[in-house]
Enzyme design. Structure first.
Site, PDB file in Angstrom:
ATOM      1  N   TYR A  97      61.090  36.244  85.095  1.00  0.00           N
ATOM      2  CA  TYR A  97      59.662  36.539  84.903  1.00  0.00           C
ATOM      3  C   TYR A  97      58.988  36.542  86.261  1.00  0.00           C
ATOM      4  O   TYR A  97      59.234  35.667  87.089  1.00  0.00           O
ATOM      5  CB  TYR A  97      59.030  35.462  84.009  1.00  0.00           C
ATOM      6  CG  TYR A  97      57.525  35.599  83.883  1.00  0.00           C
ATOM      7  CD1 TYR A  97      56.966  36.307  82.818  1.00  0.00           C
ATOM      8  CD2 TYR A  97      56.671  35.037  84.839  1.00  0.00           C
ATOM      9  CE1 TYR A  97      55.592  36.457  82.716  1.00  0.00           C
ATOM     10  CE2 TYR A  97      55.297  35.185  84.727  1.00  0.00           C
ATOM     11  CZ  TYR A  97      54.758  35.889  83.667  1.00  0.00           C
ATOM     12  OH  TYR A  97      53.395  36.037  83.567  1.00  0.00           O
ATOM     13  N   GLU A 182      52.430  42.118  85.726  1.00  0.00           N
ATOM     14  CA  GLU A 182      53.479  41.255  85.181  1.00  0.00           C
ATOM     15  C   GLU A 182      54.748  42.056  84.932  1.00  0.00           C
ATOM     16  O   GLU A 182      54.684  43.172  84.421  1.00  0.00           O
ATOM     17  CB  GLU A 182      52.983  40.634  83.869  1.00  0.00           C
ATOM     18  CG  GLU A 182      53.960  39.636  83.254  1.00  0.00           C
ATOM     19  CD  GLU A 182      53.481  39.166  81.879  1.00  0.00           C
ATOM     20  OE1 GLU A 182      52.958  38.047  81.795  1.00  0.00           O
ATOM     21  OE2 GLU A 182      53.613  39.919  80.902  1.00  0.00           O
TER      22      GLU A 182
END
Ligand code: GDP
Ligand code: MN
Length: 369
Positions: A97, A182
């Site tokens: 992530y 993101e």
């Protein structure tokens, strides 16, 4: 404004962030050929699409078309799927992530990275998320990539790729005035490379004038709200009777509250903003009339926007658009008396205080109902 995954990935590509090969379709027959396995991804602006069944796999053209058809007939959390992204299926060895958000309380960007990719970041325990603030003047530097790589257990080529990805993502973040970028998951492929398998990009709506290359995604907005946004007004359609024009988000909200407290339902939220221009007021009326309110209430606190200018705009609008609906105005602040005098002379009710004005709105509404 949120970008679709495919739009975010186009930006990634522009900045040299590796993304899977793919293209967007709006109908199944736009899929012409399939080489190897593909992944079909419903394009929606809401999260949790994977869990909602918005991701499918296929290994030939027929299967891909069938799955694309299924996705295009889907509704995810109330939004109809209009696009499907068709991409080469990645061989996934690991999922990380990586994101950059604007940390408003620290007044600087915050990098977040985790070894727990592919799940919602909210469900990852805090000690498994590595965070690093960026001084907006100094910008992001390679050492940040190296520090985070070590924490993520990446070394050699992977650490290099991670670092250049992070620097590119930071450049995108700042050059596009983003509030969030993101990559989840940031995939480690079977042959040891890093690829952005998903994208989430949110751009500050107030900066859009600087980014004419970004397509506007206004599907949450009604046609009238879209029109208002294109003309620079903050406008929200509601389902009541009284059309509201006020200045400043705070006063506009207070106006809606005051009306509701008196049992009057507003038809809209319309914030004029802070310019001293007759046309801005006049054009706001033009928009408002399309919402067809029963009564119009203008509530202005004059400052930069002078009450006399607003009064001129109201009179100009009434004459230009032949408005016959009742108009009630409250003007307070810079040039209030002058403004009220102009309105009264033109036969429009004008007040200095909010409560008498609201009572006049209530009365006008009873008379038209
Ligand atoms: P989201 O659920 O809307 O965030 O969609 P993502 O694009 O993040 O995909 C969710 C999950 O689907 C990923 O974490 C992967 O596990 C899986 N997935 C997505 N793309 C691929 C792919 O190309 N290959 C494989 N094997 N899995 C994928
Ligand atoms: Mn994702």
């Amino acid at each position: 404004m949120k970008l679709y995954e495919f739009q975010g990935k186009a930006l990634f590509r522009k900045y040299g962030i590796p993304v899977p090969e793919g293209y967007v379709v709006r109908s199944p027959d736009e899929i012409k050929e399939v080489k190897g396995d593909v992944v079909l991804k419903a394009q929606v602006l809401v999260g949790g699409r994977g869990k909602a069944g918005g991701i499918k796999f296929a290994s030939d053209v027929e299967e891909a078309r069938k799955k694309a058809e299924e996705l295009l007939n889907m509704e995810i959390k109330g939004t109809k799927v209009q696009y499907v992204l068709v991409e080469e299926k990645l061989d996934i060895a690991g999922e990380l992530y990586l994101s950059i958000i604007l940390d408003r309380s620290a007044r600087r960007p915050l990098i977040m990275a985790s070894g727990e990719g592919g799940v919602e970041i909210e469900s990852v325990p805090d000690e498994k998320i590595f965070k690093m603030h960026v001084d907006p003047v100094a910008g992001a530097h390679p050492f940040m990539g190296r520090v985070l790589s070590r924490k993520l257990g990446l070394d050699g080529q992977k650490a290099k790729e991670f670092t250049s990805m992070l620097l590119a993502l930071y450049r995108l973040f700042s050059e596009y005035d983003a509030e969030l970028v993101e990559i989840n998951p940031l995939v480690i492929t079977g042959d040891g490379h890093l690829v952005a398998a998903d994208s989430k990009v949110i751009v500050d709506t107030d900066s859009l004038y600087r980014h004419p290359d970004l397509e506007r995604n206004w599907e949450d907005a009604t046609p009238l709200e879209r029109k208002a946004m294109e003309r620079g007004y903050a406008f929200v359609e509601l389902d009541g009777d009284v059309g509201v024009i006020a200045n400043g988000a705070g006063l506009t909200m207070a106006t809606l509250d005051a009306l509701l407290l008196h049992g009057i339902k507003p038809r809209n939220f319309l914030d004029l903003g802070g310019t001293d221009n007759v046309e801005v007021t006049k054009n706001a009326f033009q928009l408002l009339l399309e919402a067809d309110p029963k009564v119009i209430f203008v509530n202005i606190f004059g400052g930069v926007t002078k009450c006399s200018t607003v009064a001129q705009g109201i009179i100009a609008a009434r004459d230009a658009f032949s408005i016959e609906k009742p108009i009630v105005v409250r003007l307070s602040g810079v040039h209030e008396e002058e403004g009220r005098a102009m309105l009264r002379e033109a036969g429009i009710e004008a007040f200095g205080e909010m409560m008498p004005a609201i009572e006049a709105v209530a009365k006008a509404l009873r008379e038209v109902k």
